[in-house]
Design an enzyme around this catalytic site. Structure first.
Site, mmCIF file in Angstrom:
data_model
loop_
_atom_site.group_PDB
_atom_site.id
_atom_site.type_symbol
_atom_site.label_atom_id
_atom_site.label_comp_id
_atom_site.label_asym_id
_atom_site.label_seq_id
_atom_site.Cartn_x
_atom_site.Cartn_y
_atom_site.Cartn_z
ATOM 1 C CG ASP A 91 -1.694 1.723 1.354
ATOM 2 O OD1 ASP A 91 -2.430 1.435 -0.011
ATOM 3 O OD2 ASP A 91 -1.387 1.720 3.011
ATOM 4 C CG ASP A 93 -1.364 7.722 0.117
ATOM 5 O OD1 ASP A 93 -0.717 8.773 0.306
ATOM 6 O OD2 ASP A 93 -2.132 6.753 -0.619
#
Length: 274
Positions: A91, A93
């Site tokens: 991922d 953010d």
């Protein structure tokens, strides 16, 4: 002939002239003082920003090295060759980076905190500038795990944003070639979920590193939770994962290990400034 009224009028004119000159000099001095004050303040702010950035860079400097190039025994080498090369889904953010855009005061980052890089993208025909903060040791982390796993970026952000961030993190090394974005997610109640089977049908060889449990709610046995990160320069979460990821690549099925992890990391209730 002496005219006292004329003398009085001349004296008044001289006084007005002197007063006008005094006002002009005062305005000039005020303007010069304001300019000097502005220059001094700008220099002071620049010095503060420089030292803040230098201090954060020092705090985030990689001082701990994971010795991943130690020669393996013949048995260990054979074991590693006998299993499939794993896929590590990453991922962006609050996992590898944190960002905020202009015009929005985010409570997650103290105002004035220098960013590591900026990106400019066009969203709905409007140019938007993002200030991006890299999680401490992310560059070293990516350089190490890319030797063990095939890396895949999977973010719920828009493609125009995710591509720019991934390009910056890749730094031209070609280790973040495969990328999935918001259009590849499934929208459900509570947010976006990520379908790992769309990346690879064999779930025994794929794991996901994500700070949001909702993103992998359908694949909890393939998940590696990590605390959300915003701006703490002393964070070591990525470094701490290296020994675990080094060992995980030797397993025949990552779920045999990751299914034992029943811990669900809660979202932070209170944001701290760093």
């Amino acid at each position: 002939m002496y005219d006292p009224n004329r003398t009085f009028a001349g004296g008044a004119q001289d006084r007005r002239r002197d007063q006008k000159n005094s006002n002009w000099i005062a305005r000039g001095m005020t303007s010069i003082t304001q300019s000097l004050f502005g220059i001094i303040l700008a220099c002071f702010n620049f010095i503060i920003l420089y030292f803040r950035k230098a201090n954060r860079a020092y705090c985030k400097y990689q001082v701990v090295k994971y010795h991943s190039k130690i020669p393996m025994s013949p048995l260990t080498t054979h074991r590693l060759l006998a299993v499939k090369r794993k896929i590590l889904v990453l991922d962006l953010d609050e996992t590898l980076i944190h960002s905020h855009h202009d015009g929005v005061l985010r409570q997650t980052v103290k105002p004035g905190t220098p960013s590591d890089f900026t990106i400019r993208v066009v969203i709905d025909r409007h140019p938007v500038k993002f200030s991006v903060h890299e999680r401490p040791h992310v560059d070293y982390f990516l350089s190490v795990v890319s030797q063990w796993y095939e890396l895949v970026v999977f973010t719920a952000s828009m493609e125009v944003y995710g591509t720019s961030v991934a390009d910056k993190l890749d730094r031209g090394r070609g280790i973040l070639k495969r990328r999935y974005f918001r259009q590849h997610c499934t929208m459900e109640v509570g947010g976006y979920t990520k379908d790992l089977s769309a990346i690879h049908p064999d779930l025994s060889s794929i794991c996901i590193l994500d700070n949001s449990p909702g993103a992998y709610r359908k694949f909890p046995q393939n998940a590696i939770p990590i605390p959300s990160w915003f701006s703490d320069p002393n964070d070591t979460a990525l470094l701490n994962l290296l020994p675990f990821l080094d060992a995980l690549r030797f397993t025949a099925d990552v779920r045999s290990v990751l299914s034992r992890n029943t811990m669900v990391l809660p979202e932070p209730q209170q944001v701290q400034y760093y």
